[in-house]
Design a protein around this motif. Structure first.
Motif, PDB file in Angstrom:
ATOM      1  N   HIS A 368       0.828  -1.203   0.000  1.00 54.52           N
ATOM      2  CA  HIS A 368       0.000   0.000   0.000  1.00 54.52           C
ATOM      3  C   HIS A 368       0.868   1.261   0.000  1.00 54.52           C
ATOM      4  CE1 HIS A 368       0.447  -1.012   4.422  1.00 54.52           C
ATOM      5  NE2 HIS A 368       1.065   0.139   4.311  1.00 54.52           N
ATOM      6  N   GLU A 377      -5.513   9.104   8.051  1.00 56.60           N
ATOM      7  CA  GLU A 377      -5.078   7.935   7.293  1.00 56.60           C
ATOM      8  C   GLU A 377      -3.581   8.023   7.009  1.00 56.60           C
ATOM      9  OE1 GLU A 377      -7.374   7.500   3.782  1.00 56.60           O
ATOM     10  OE2 GLU A 377      -9.159   6.805   4.818  1.00 56.60           O
ATOM     11  N   GLU A 379      -2.119   5.309   5.186  1.00 48.98           N
ATOM     12  CA  GLU A 379      -1.865   4.402   4.074  1.00 48.98           C
ATOM     13  C   GLU A 379      -3.076   4.385   3.136  1.00 48.98           C
ATOM     14  OE1 GLU A 379      -3.150   0.045   5.652  1.00 48.98           O
ATOM     15  OE2 GLU A 379      -1.301   0.839   6.526  1.00 48.98           O
ATOM     16  N   LYS A 380      -2.834   3.911   1.917  1.00 44.38           N
ATOM     17  CA  LYS A 380      -3.905   3.862   0.919  1.00 44.38           C
ATOM     18  C   LYS A 380      -3.714   2.612   0.059  1.00 44.38           C
ATOM     19  CE  LYS A 380      -3.915   7.078  -2.339  1.00 44.38           C
ATOM     20  NZ  LYS A 380      -4.164   8.343  -3.061  1.00 44.38           N
ATOM     21  N   GLU A 414      -9.863   8.471  -9.144  1.00 40.87           N
ATOM     22  CA  GLU A 414      -9.739   7.610  -7.962  1.00 40.87           C
ATOM     23  C   GLU A 414     -10.972   7.737  -7.078  1.00 40.87           C
ATOM     24  OE1 GLU A 414      -5.809   7.375  -5.996  1.00 40.87           O
ATOM     25  OE2 GLU A 414      -6.886   8.044  -4.201  1.00 40.87           O
ATOM     26  N   THR A 430      -3.695  -4.731  -2.672  1.00 39.00           N
ATOM     27  CA  THR A 430      -3.467  -3.339  -3.033  1.00 39.00           C
ATOM     28  C   THR A 430      -3.742  -3.222  -4.529  1.00 39.00           C
ATOM     29  OG1 THR A 430      -1.842  -2.921  -1.296  1.00 39.00           O
ATOM     30  CG2 THR A 430      -1.711  -1.536  -3.259  1.00 39.00           C
TER      31      THR A 430
END
Length: 710
Positions: A368, A377, A379-380, A414, A430
């Motif tokens: 990620h 947040e 992380e993605k 996105e 991911t």
């Protein structure tokens, strides 16, 4: 002298301080919204480049990690290039402000927002937008504000202004709307398949709050605002306007009415305009260079006005479009999938002369993106990246790191597709989508959504529903206006609005609106949303004809996955001292020499006890899983197991139940009859049944062959 202004805004205080900080800036305010604190400043250059054809406005949103009590990551412990969020926030502030400056203003303006303290429940982006507008309004900079923006959420059917983090997690709408007291002029939104009527209601609800903020700003402006500066402009005489009009209008009108392809048409239009410039230049060669440059700049400005006027007449008065389409007609569509044999998913979407190639890559959850910013947040797991090479418009240009436009378009795509991405539990990968724009004539961001959607389905990502996007335009002429479906480059460049709408059959997933005029009405928004829905459904039909639903399996080149749970307390046993055990498992199961080998199995161990294993070879996944399960498996008292004799001693034998778990069968428990020598009964390598007698006080496992024999 310091002045303080307060507003009770929907149950939370906004406090504006002026006169203490950044006093040499032309406009500066410190805005407190809860515990969020932003210093907004505005500065204007002394001189204008009146020969320039654009307004040099720079808006910065400077994230300071001390504002959330963080030290920057990496080797260089200071803030570096702007994060993606900072870039998007700066764009979001720029977009509603830019139309409010005078059209002929050419002095450079810099608006800088320094984020000093962040309370996650009180948006620093909206605080910075408010501060940017106010700092500019109270300065000498000519600006037809104020503007303001708010976030709108909806929880259990109730709209909320500037929702908290907890409320936003429950909300099915994440809308940012900005504008003046009279109209909306910027929209940015993600939504969980929300209807057009609900989205319109959310927009209007947000505008009511914007009016309150603008009223508060105006009170401050009335008290401390400066007189606006005089600025230099080009004086264009009526005689010059008439002369250029006579030389240009007829030929330019023919060029703009022509049905040539994009590049040929643009070339004809440009050559028609250049001919007029050259003609006037030849007639005035007696002027010195500076005088001639000023004259030719004036000519080009008049040409731009004439082009703008002709375009409006074509659309609004003649009710035709540059390429002959109807106002609500989409350009020809074509689709394809599986163009790239080794990628995990690929799709091509073409709309007229706009073409996007979407490519999907699936990776382990551990791959990620790590976020080093001000948000909660860190992380993605889903990303969409948008690339716009210059060859896509037949030009040469800069190649390098993505610019603000590419970051913004990628974020919009996105946001739209994120609404249908399966959860981590449903699909533990991911996911990265890359959109390569191969050809562009308007609305490439929406083509990216369509191509990305098909690529995801081709890759076997179980998205909730297909998503399509469409860009709407607006052309105004006095009180008359026309809404255009699927705008192309010229309509975007010369039009008044770029309104992008993406969604599923059920509803809207993302919105983005930018306008060049000072605002649009509820009626225009309603018509544009309705017209966009019709177009979106048409595009979705084309997508579903190409690929109706996500594939049931991922590509043979994509990592397969297996997920199971273990006792969280056993994670340390799987990892081992210094990672020794997990390294051993990876090397043995994969048959490689190093864990960095591309053929090495990947293992993610989550804090809740989830084990996720990735590899293209299912046998290696299964082998890895068995090795991990052996380590965490526990022996039950009284249970019977099949084990292998690994050592024989005078006092008994040691039996391995599974790798890492051994127990002792004492000589007295080897058989029902008396045994003198254990080697008379068992030897190394024998498979025998044993019963667990439990662990002794020293933690040793005792087994019995005698009690396992029937």
């Amino acid at each position: 002298m310091k002045k303080v202004f307060e507003l009770d805004f929907r149950g939370r205080k906004i406090i504006v301080e002026h006169g203490e900080l950044a006093k040499q800036a032309h406009g500066a305010v410190l805005v407190r919204y809860g515990d969020t604190v932003v210093l907004s400043t505005a500065v204007v250059s002394k001189n204008a480049n009146i020969l320039s054809d654009f307004f040099p406005l720079m808006v910065l949103y400077q994230e300071k990690l001390y504002s959330v009590g963080k030290i920057p990551g990496g080797f260089i412990k200071r803030e570096g290039r702007p994060t993606e969020n900072a870039t998007l926030a700066a764009r979001m502030i720029d977009r509603p402000m830019r139309p409010m400056f005078p059209e002929n203003f050419r002095n450079e303006v810099q608006v800088v927002n320094t984020i000093l303290s962040v309370d996650q429940d009180n948006s620093p982006e909206m605080t910075a937008m408010f501060g940017s507008s106010l700092a500019t309004c109270i300065s000498k900079i000519p600006f037809d504000g104020p503007i303001a923006g708010v976030k709108v959420g909806r929880v259990n059917g109730e709209f909320i202004i500037n929702p908290t983090v907890e409320q936003l997690e429950q909300s099915d709408i994440d809308l940012t709307v900005a504008g003046t007291k009279d109209a909306i002029n910027m929209v940015e939104s993600g939504a969980s398949e929300v209807s057009e009527d609900d989205m319109l209601e959310a927009l209007m609800f947000g505008h009511e709050a914007i009016k309150e903020l603008c009223e508060f700003e105006q009170k401050i402006i009335d008290e401390i605002g400066e007189t606006k500066m005089e600025y230099e402009v080009l004086d264009i005489t009526d005689d010059l306007r008439d002369k250029v009009d006579i030389l240009l209008r007829e030929d330019l009108s023919k060029a703009m009415h022509s049905d040539l392809e994009k590049l040929a048409k643009y070339e004809l239009i440009e050559s028609t305009k250049e001919n007029v410039v050259e003609k006037i230049k030849e007639e005035n060669l007696d002027l010195d260079n500076d005088e001639l440059n000023v004259l030719l700049t004036k000519v080009k400005l008049v040409i731009a006005d004439i082009e703008y006027d002709i375009f409006r007449n074509i659309v609004v008065k003649e009710h035709t479009r540059a390429d002959g389409r109807k106002m609500d007609e989409i350009r020809p569509l074509s689709t394809d999938i599986d163009l790239l044999p080794r990628t995990h998913g690929s799709a091509l979407f073409t709309r007229g002369q706009t073409q996007a190639l979407g490519v999907v890559t699936l990776g382990a959850l551990g791959e990620h993106q790590i976020l080093d910013g001000l948000g909660i947040e860190d992380e993605k797991r889903f990303m969409l990246h948008y690339n716009f090479p210059q060859f896509s418009v037949g030009e040469t240009g800069r190649y390098g790191a993505p610019g603000r436009r590419e970051v913004g378009h990628g974020a919009l795509g996105e946001r739209a597709l994120a609404q249908v991405i399966p959860s981590e539990e449903e699909f533990p990968y991911t996911i990265r989508v890359v959109s390569e724009i191969l050809e562009s004539n308007g609305s490439s961001s929406q083509a990216s959504i369509c191509a990305g959607c098909m690529a995801l389905m081709a890759a076997g990502v179980p998205i909730k529903a297909p998503v399509a996007g469409i860009a709407m335009g607006l052309i105004t002429s006095g009180e008359d206006y026309t809404i255009l479906t699927d705008i192309q480059g010229m309509e975007d460049h010369l039009g008044d609005m770029d309104f992008k709408v993406a969604g599923t059959e059920k509803g809207i997933c993302a919105l983005q609106m930018d306008i060049k005029i000072k605002g649009i009405t509820k009626q225009i928004l309603k018509e544009a949303l309705a017209q966009a829905k019709v177009a979106r459904l048409q595009i979705l039909d084309v997508i579903k004809n190409q690929i109706a639903e996500p594939r049931k399996e991922v590509s043979k080149y994509a990592p397969k996955t297996l997920t199971f749970m273990i006792d969280p307390n056993k994670i340390k046993d799987v990892i081992g001292k210094g990672g020794e055990m997990i390294t051993k498992i990876i090397l043995e199961a994969s048959g490689v020499d190093t864990v960095t080998d591309v053929n090495a199995v990947k293992v993610d161990l989550e804090d809740d006890g989830r084990v996720i294993i990735y590899h293209t070879n299912q046998e290696i996944i299964n082998k890895t899983a068995e090795m991990i399960k052996d380590i965490v498996r526990t022996v039950e008292d009284g249970a019977i197991y099949s084990g292998k004799v690994v050592k024989v001693e005078d006092f008994g034998c040691f039996v391995e139940l599974w790798p890492g778990t051994e127990g002792l069968v004492h000589v007295s428990h080897l058989a029902k009859e008396r045994v003198e020598h254990p080697s008379d009964v068992v030897k190394v390598g024998d498979e025998i049944l044993v019963k667990s007698l439990g662990y002794d006080k020293r933690g040793r496992l005792n087994l019995s062959r005698k009690e396992a024999i029937k």
